[in-house]
Each structure stands twice: as C-alpha cells, then as structure tokens.
Enzyme design. Sequence first.
Site, short mmCIF file in Angstrom:
data_model
loop_
_atom_site.label_atom_id
_atom_site.label_comp_id
_atom_site.label_asym_id
_atom_site.label_seq_id
_atom_site.Cartn_x
_atom_site.Cartn_y
_atom_site.Cartn_z
N ASP A 173 -29.27 22.37 -7.24
CA ASP A 173 -29.46 23.81 -7.40
C ASP A 173 -29.11 24.24 -8.82
O ASP A 173 -28.67 25.37 -9.04
CB ASP A 173 -28.60 24.57 -6.38
CG ASP A 173 -27.12 24.25 -6.52
OD1 ASP A 173 -26.30 25.02 -6.00
OD2 ASP A 173 -26.78 23.24 -7.17
N GLU A 174 -29.30 23.37 -9.79
CA GLU A 174 -28.95 23.65 -11.18
C GLU A 174 -30.21 23.80 -12.02
O GLU A 174 -31.11 22.95 -11.97
CB GLU A 174 -28.07 22.52 -11.72
CG GLU A 174 -27.36 22.92 -13.02
CD GLU A 174 -26.35 21.84 -13.44
OE1 GLU A 174 -26.77 20.72 -13.74
OE2 GLU A 174 -25.14 22.14 -13.46
#
Length: 557
Positions: free
Chosen positions: A478-479
């Site tokens: 989720d980066e």
Amino acid sequence: MLTNPPTNPRQSLRFRYLLMAAIVAVSLVTGAVLAGWYVNDVSKQNANSLMLRDMIGEILVDFRRLLWNTNQELNTLMITSDSKHHQAIIDYLDNAEQQIKQLQNNQAIKAANLSPLANDLQTDFNELEKHIEELIRLRGNPDWVYPMFPFIRKTLLESNVEFEAAVNLSLDEVEAETGGKFKSELYLKLDKLRDLWRLKILNFRAVIIRFAGLNTSEYITQENNVGLLHQQINKSIAELIKLREQGKLGFETEEAVNTMQYRSDKWYKDFLRLKKLRESGIWRADIVYFNEKIQPSMDHLLNKIAAVENAAYQINMGLWGLSGLALLFVIIVYIMLDRSILLPIAKIAEAISTKAGKIEYLKLPRLGSKEVFTLISSFNSMRQQIHHRQIALEYQALHDSLTGLPNRALLHDRLIQSIHSASRDNQKMTLMILDLDRFKEINDTLGHQIGDILLQKIGDRLSGCIRSSDTVARLGGDEFAIVCSDGNEKSSKLLLEKIISAVEEEIKIDNQFLYVGVSIGVAVYPQHGEDVETLIRHADIAMYAAKNTNKNYVLEN
C-alpha cells in the site's frame, strides 16, 4: 524487400531431392542386379531382421506412449478428484497390457529368443498396475489422503464449537440483562472476543487450504497471525476474569468464561501439535505413495523397455552391407542438403547477425529455391512480431501489474531525470512517499480482492491529482510515491492537501463504503539530498514520522 519467389519447378528443393534420390535408387538397383544370387539371399535375411526390428519398435513405442499418458493422468490425479482421470488411467493400462500380450504372442519374438524379456516386462507391468489400482482405491478415503484431517475434525473442531457456544451464551445473557445488543461495555467486550476468535479460525482455515494441495512444510504468514490473535484472545479473557472477580458478571457468563479459557488454551496447544505433525513431512499420503511406490515401478519398467529395445537392436548387427549403402545415401543427401539448404541458411544467419538491433525487412539475394524465399518471408514477419512483444515486455517490466502505474524501477529512472533537470535549471524538485492507513485491516477483513480494487482506485485518484510532468508510482503493498518537478513550498502544500483529500474521500466497493487515511513523507531536492537514494531515504523517514505522530504529512528536516 524481397523479389518475387522463383517459379521454375526445377529450382524447388523437392525436385532436387527427388532427382538425387532417383539417381541413388537406380544405383542401388543396378548394384543389386550385378550382385546376383548372393546379394538376393543376403537381402532376404536382412528383410526378415528389419521386419522383426520394426515390429518390436512399433509395439514398444506404443507401449511407452501409453505409460507416458498414464503418468500424466496420475500427476493430474494428484491435484483433482475427477473420476474421469481414474477411468483414463484404467483405459491406458488396459491398452498397455494388450501391447505386452501382442509382444509375448508374436512368433518372431519367440524365434529370436526374446520371450524371457517380454515375460519380465509383463511381470513389472503387473506390479505397476497393482500399485496404481491401490492408489486409486486409497484416494477414495479423504482421511488417508490427508492424515491430519481426522485430528482437525475430532480435536480442533470440538474446542471451536465449545468456545463459540460459550461466547454466544454470554452474549444472550448480557443482552437479556441490558435489554438489547451493544448497550453495555460488557456486551462489546464479548462481541470483540467472538470476532477475534472467528478471525483466528479464518486464518487457521487459510493455513489448511494452503497446505491441502501441497506436500511441504513451508511457513506462511497466517500461521503467525494465529499466534498473535491467540494472545489478544487471552488478553480479552483475562479482562473478563477480572470482571468476574469484581462480581460484575452474570451466573451463566461466569461459567462460560471458564469454558472460554479452557477451550482457547486447548485449541492453541492442539494447533501447535498439528504444526509438529505437518512438519513431519507427510501432509499428503497419496503423493508419498506415488513417490515411493509408483514412480520407482515406472522407472524400472522403462528400463526394461530399454532392455527389450536394445535386444531388438542387437538382432540387426549383421546388416553391415545394407548399412554401408545407407551411409553412402546419407552422404549424398547431406551434400545435396548442404548446397541447397545449409549454405543458404548460413547466409541467412549471417544476415540476421548483422541486422540485429534493427527492425526492418531482411534483404538477401535470391538463393535459388522456393523454400528459402518462404523462410526469408517468415523471418521478416517473425522479426516484426518480436519487436511488438519486446515493447510489451518493456512496459510490463517498468509498470505495476495491478494498478498500471510506474513501478520502483521506473520511479528510480524518473527521479534521476528530475534531479538532472532541476540541477540544470537550478530549481527544486519534490519527492513524496505515501503509505495508506487502515489498508491492512480492510485487506485482512474483506480479502485480497477488495484490497486490490481499493489500491487501483487509490492509484487512479493519485494520478488525477498530479500534472502531466509529474510521476505517481506504486512501490509495493500500500505504498506509493510521487515525483513533483516543482519544489515550490506553496504549490507542494496545495498538492499535499489535494492528495490527502482525494485519498480520504469514501470509496464504494461492492456496496460497501471504505475509508482509508494516508501518511506522507516529503523530501526536497537539493535540501534533503542530491541523489536518488538519499532523497528516498529522507522521504521514508518523514513518512514514518508522519505515521508515528498521526499527521497526514511531514517534511523531512
């Protein structure tokens, strides 16, 4: 571009080959006539040997093919329970046995003293067939295929049922006392405890599903999740025990807490026992049976086939005269092929080598045959297809397969370009690294499919926030990262606010409204670094600072 293909039939390789073959055939016939009666007698003997060799070869080729098909069906059987594979295996075995009987009953085989080898082949085949039939029979019993299933069904399931019943009993009592659900802190504690328990069971089921199709002791993340959730469950039970000591629990809840504590501890101890059983290496009994029984029998049988083939080959050791003529024919054919095929192909290969790296049609002089012209045309078509595939592969290598955004490799390249541009123009540029908040809870609770859709929507929103000269990339998980060519503080803050607003806006997936936050770390060139690695490191530090201080963004000092 190529000129028109040759139209003269005499320029065809087929014509030249037939002409050469006709010359060789006439030579062989002339030699046979001149050799007289002696050559005729030898030819009869050679013909009988060739017939025997060819007959054995055909039978063994069919037999080997049937064994190969049987092996393929057995491998498929390891991953499916479809009955059609059982029937296919039986059919292949029946056909293979017919091939062996044909070999045993052939009079030529008996005359050549090959019957003992054929009988040995039958014996080994019977043993293989017995092992395969036993495997099919045993696979009908799931408890044999998966030795751990009875333990799960009889031991772990009992604790799960008892624990769920105890929690539900407590919830019913609290609901009756308070006049409804969720009207007391105790009800919320019990409801949370039940959710933790069910999440632990969900992770346990993921472990079982993962290993049900594999015979391995490989470690997976869900096993660690089970341990962490067990600790949280024990902590919640400890809080209930404290409330019981204070006299704040009802009569049924007090007894239920004892059951919860006992069943939770017993379930986890049994889970650890299951892990030790799995680490013993026998998670799938059918795979072990296949490797220890069937595969050795199959290999042994194939070795016997090779022995029979070798024996048949020895019969033809007396065909030296015919072999000499065949060798002469091969040499003549080779000369013809060398001039008509190999030399043109060598020239084509040389042209390919000199044209490497250029996407254009191969230009060669006419080499004298239709086949070569066809080969050149096919090569030009193939080169164009390869070029298109290379473009597609380059795109896949530099972009994230889920969101379609640039990946870490392409981000690195864009950062280098932005740094060079900013350095040349004596300007600033900004790097932002973003990490989504609450994404893990959504992914673990609703599943990876919902998590993937959420990441795609976030990627689209981030792309809509930036200018065409900027870059948004997915680093993994989720980066995300954003490279902004404008390092002006005011415009950067406006962009940050725009990103935060876009990410935190509700997201609707499958009629569910989801909310995520974002933690952003900001690094500015050249203030925080003059190379890619330094800028990324400072942005990472700032991002973690933002996450730890519950801020939407932090500018690295």
